[in-house]
Motif scaffolding. Structure first.
Motif, PDB file in Angstrom:
ATOM      1  N   SER A  35      -8.913  -9.317  -2.745  1.00 40.47           N
ATOM      2  CA  SER A  35      -7.642  -8.573  -2.384  1.00 40.47           C
ATOM      3  C   SER A  35      -6.905  -9.424  -1.321  1.00 40.47           C
ATOM      4  CB  SER A  35      -7.712  -7.164  -2.053  1.00 40.47           C
ATOM      5  OG  SER A  35      -8.371  -7.167  -0.842  1.00 40.47           O
ATOM      6  N   MET A  77       0.671  -1.376   0.059  1.00 41.67           N
ATOM      7  CA  MET A  77      -0.046   0.121   0.060  1.00 41.67           C
ATOM      8  C   MET A  77       0.734   1.204  -0.033  1.00 41.67           C
ATOM      9  SD  MET A  77      -3.013  -1.486   0.390  1.00 41.67           S
ATOM     10  CE  MET A  77      -3.314  -3.243   0.744  1.00 41.67           C
ATOM     11  N   TRP A  80     -12.936  -3.884 -10.150  1.00 43.06           N
ATOM     12  CA  TRP A  80     -11.426  -3.822 -10.302  1.00 43.06           C
ATOM     13  C   TRP A  80     -11.106  -5.572 -10.322  1.00 43.06           C
ATOM     14  CZ3 TRP A  80      -8.242  -6.471  -6.938  1.00 43.06           C
ATOM     15  CH2 TRP A  80      -8.852  -6.783  -5.599  1.00 43.06           C
ATOM     16  N   LEU A 123      -4.028 -11.010  -3.016  1.00 42.21           N
ATOM     17  CA  LEU A 123      -2.626 -10.428  -3.477  1.00 42.21           C
ATOM     18  C   LEU A 123      -1.353 -10.327  -2.664  1.00 42.21           C
ATOM     19  CD1 LEU A 123      -4.654  -7.125  -5.328  1.00 42.21           C
ATOM     20  CD2 LEU A 123      -3.350  -9.278  -6.627  1.00 42.21           C
ATOM     21  N   ASP A 137     -10.164   3.468  -4.712  1.00 39.69           N
ATOM     22  CA  ASP A 137      -9.356   2.280  -4.491  1.00 39.69           C
ATOM     23  C   ASP A 137     -10.053   1.323  -3.664  1.00 39.69           C
ATOM     24  OD1 ASP A 137      -6.825   0.883  -5.028  1.00 39.69           O
ATOM     25  OD2 ASP A 137      -5.638   2.788  -4.700  1.00 39.69           O
ATOM     26  N   TRP A 138      -9.401   0.077  -3.730  1.00 39.25           N
ATOM     27  CA  TRP A 138     -10.139  -0.964  -2.791  1.00 39.25           C
ATOM     28  C   TRP A 138      -9.002  -1.135  -1.884  1.00 39.25           C
ATOM     29  CZ3 TRP A 138     -14.321  -3.898  -2.746  1.00 39.25           C
ATOM     30  CH2 TRP A 138     -14.363  -4.943  -1.957  1.00 39.25           C
ATOM     31  N   GLY A 172      -4.792   1.448  -2.131  1.00 37.71           N
ATOM     32  CA  GLY A 172      -5.308   0.337  -2.253  1.00 37.71           C
ATOM     33  C   GLY A 172      -4.441  -0.721  -3.247  1.00 37.71           C
ATOM     34  N   CYS A 173      -5.386  -1.641  -3.888  1.00 31.18           N
ATOM     35  CA  CYS A 173      -4.785  -2.518  -4.626  1.00 31.18           C
ATOM     36  C   CYS A 173      -5.062  -2.467  -6.280  1.00 31.18           C
ATOM     37  CB  CYS A 173      -5.006  -3.839  -4.271  1.00 31.18           C
ATOM     38  SG  CYS A 173      -6.802  -4.253  -4.095  1.00 31.18           S
ATOM     39  N   VAL A 174      -5.849  -1.339  -6.594  1.00 31.61           N
ATOM     40  CA  VAL A 174      -6.626  -1.191  -7.922  1.00 31.61           C
ATOM     41  C   VAL A 174      -5.307  -0.700  -8.764  1.00 31.61           C
ATOM     42  CG1 VAL A 174      -8.371  -0.382  -9.358  1.00 31.61           C
ATOM     43  CG2 VAL A 174      -8.749  -1.005  -7.099  1.00 31.61           C
ATOM     44  N   LEU A 210      -3.813  -9.444 -10.244  1.00 32.31           N
ATOM     45  CA  LEU A 210      -4.619 -10.559 -10.032  1.00 32.31           C
ATOM     46  C   LEU A 210      -4.279 -11.615 -11.017  1.00 32.31           C
ATOM     47  CD1 LEU A 210      -8.075  -8.637  -9.365  1.00 32.31           C
ATOM     48  CD2 LEU A 210      -6.973 -10.179  -7.810  1.00 32.31           C
ATOM     49  N   GLY A 237      -4.562   5.374  -4.671  1.00 30.70           N
ATOM     50  CA  GLY A 237      -3.225   4.957  -4.154  1.00 30.70           C
ATOM     51  C   GLY A 237      -3.036   4.078  -3.049  1.00 30.70           C
ATOM     52  N   THR A 250       1.894  -8.668  -0.965  1.00 29.24           N
ATOM     53  CA  THR A 250       1.883  -7.284  -0.569  1.00 29.24           C
ATOM     54  C   THR A 250       2.410  -6.331  -1.653  1.00 29.24           C
ATOM     55  OG1 THR A 250       2.325  -8.295   1.836  1.00 29.24           O
ATOM     56  CG2 THR A 250       2.794  -5.994   1.416  1.00 29.24           C
ATOM     57  N   GLY A 251       1.647  -5.153  -1.676  1.00 29.86           N
ATOM     58  CA  GLY A 251       2.313  -4.354  -2.930  1.00 29.86           C
ATOM     59  C   GLY A 251       1.817  -4.658  -4.398  1.00 29.86           C
ATOM     60  N   SER A 252       1.417  -5.934  -4.350  1.00 30.14           N
ATOM     61  CA  SER A 252       0.826  -6.169  -5.896  1.00 30.14           C
ATOM     62  C   SER A 252      -0.444  -5.552  -6.088  1.00 30.14           C
ATOM     63  CB  SER A 252       1.011  -7.651  -5.992  1.00 30.14           C
ATOM     64  OG  SER A 252       0.371  -8.090  -7.183  1.00 30.14           O
ATOM     65  N   LYS A 253      -0.778  -5.477  -7.609  1.00 26.71           N
ATOM     66  CA  LYS A 253      -1.787  -5.097  -7.898  1.00 26.71           C
ATOM     67  C   LYS A 253      -2.318  -6.127  -9.196  1.00 26.71           C
ATOM     68  CE  LYS A 253      -1.239  -0.199  -6.650  1.00 26.71           C
ATOM     69  NZ  LYS A 253      -1.829   1.188  -6.585  1.00 26.71           N
TER      70      LYS A 253
END
Lengths: 290, 290
Positions: free
Chosen positions: B163, A1, A196, B120, A221-222, A240-242, B127, A238, B122-125
């Motif tokens: 997520s 994140m 997303w 996901l 964002d998610w 989240g993970c989208v 899927l 920014g 950590t830090g990845s977007k």
């Protein structure tokens, strides 16, 4: 994140990279509409998305004047819809209320009325029938909306809202409904928060783009954990993970060049000074979207 | 919403209509495994679904003995999975832990190990990459599982968990993964709570049935509002909006004739006497499923 607090780190706001940015007023619920208009103007943000209830509280004509005087575009009005009632009285009331929403959209000078379809009627377990009810309502409303220069925009909501808020859960379902009507009268809302997770979105965006169905593009964002009731857990851009930039590029690639509206429901943003939140949104937009 | 408190209204429990019923132990977390076994035997419920942590606490061999002595079938072991780590050490640890889970399933005499894929990294977007990682893990584990007579069962979880818990959100995605391997080695879990909203489920069930991929069928109802964190908001059968009977009939119609496992995570059930909850489950099962 990502947690980026470098607000203003890139120096004064220029209009160029914000040329398509719109702020949905729920993102900064703490600001009155006149305050929102002043802040957007000061920051070079050219668009706002409005909600019916605060617009009515302020007065539709006054709001129209305020945004016009600030040189802002109203990119959408949220929201009509809630079409799934099985009780005839409630059904008629929903249609009447949507006609009023169309009037309001026209008065505000926006051609986009966002529709949230409504959940399952009390006691029903039939999603297919409820979606068919949405199609019936669209059929009733399209002539009136067309007369008033307003396009109906069907918004698919995340499947976690399917029972109590919106039986239209995917972009595919929204397009299936929209395509029963001409593209200039009924479109869809593409909202990153709701869509997303869905691997079918790239194909459905291509379908929507080909037929000119994208009426609005919204960003949030998610983030997790979701709060109780799920409604107010959206993330600042920014956080989240989208993949917001990838999503925006994809929407652009299918031919959309309209407003990019930031709509974050998050009490953490509402407890801060509105101007500070808007500066952060602009900064995050530059960093994660543009 | 139905609120039926007529527990026992249909008289003593007969085994016939409960012949396929299984109770996942999370539904009555207040019961120890020996207590659960006694209650199920008393009520004529022939199956239980177990979870690794309480099984380990009680001792795998002892649990195997207890359920055997009670004449119960262990219909599934929950859960392996959590395959999406990008760190090599975490990845190796996840595979090792899944091999242990396979050993435990074999020791308990169940051929079904439920897999929750993981969220996901950590830090990845990404899927798509995370789902590919799940496929890699399956490739690593299938030989070991096959040697031990255990079938891996991929469970798609509701998109609200995409997520942080499970990047496999739809039955279609679960089948896409499973079909990379022989049907006797990798199947899917069909859970009404996770899948009820998806209009593609009927077609995907037909696909799963044709190829013999349905490894487990689990039931819970969908109720709102969701609690904070979303995990513990499942509804007792009949309390929500899922057409449970219609779903069960559809699963049967594609050729599934295995256990029907009730898995309701709901603190409201855990605060009541376990036997009372199980009687209610049996009653609701008769009324809403069978």
């Amino acid at each position: 994140m990502t947690t980026d607090n470098r607000v203003g780190a890139h120096g004064p706001t220029g209009a160029g990279d914000l040329a398509r940015l719109s702020i949905n007023q729920q993102t900064v619920r703490q600001l009155s509409i006149p305050q929102l208009a002043r802040c957007c103007r000061a920051l070079g943000i050219p668009g706002v998305g409005l909600w019916r209830s605060p617009v009515q509280a302020c007065g539709v004509r006054r709001v129209a004047q305020v945004v016009r005087d600030a040189g802002l575009t109203v990119t959408s009005l949220c929201r009509g819809g809630f079409f799934t009632a099985s009780d005839p009285g409630q059904w008629d009331a929903a249609l009447a209320d949507n006609r009023t929403a169309i009037d309001e959209a026209a008065a505000l000078g926006t051609n986009t009325l966002v529709l949230v379809s409504g959940g399952l009627p009390t006691g029903s377990k039939d999603l297919v029938a409820a979606r068919e009810r949405v199609a019936e309502a669209l059929g009733q409303l399209v002539p009136y909306a067309t007369e008033h220069g307003v396009r109906l925009a069907i918004e698919p909501l995340h499947p976690m809202f399917a029972s109590d808020r919106c039986v239209v859960s995917t972009l595919c379902q929204a397009l299936d409904l929209a395509e029963r009507f001409p593209a200039e009268h009924v479109g869809v809302v593409v909202d990153t928060y709701h869509l997303w997770w869905d691997e079918q979105v790239p194909g459905q965006l291509a379908r929507a783009g080909r037929s000119g169905r994208i009426a609005a593009f919204q960003l949030a964002d998610w983030i997790t954990p979701l709060p109780e009731g799920s409604l107010l857990g959206r993330g600042q851009l920014g956080d989240g993970c989208v993949d917001l930039r990838g999503f925006r590029e994809r929407v652009d690639a299918v031919g959309y060049s309209g407003p990019v509206e930031v709509e974050v429901f998050n009490p953490g943003l509402w407890h801060r000074p509105g101007m500070e939140v808007l500066e952060e949104v602009a900064e995050r937009y530059r960093e994660h979207v543009w």
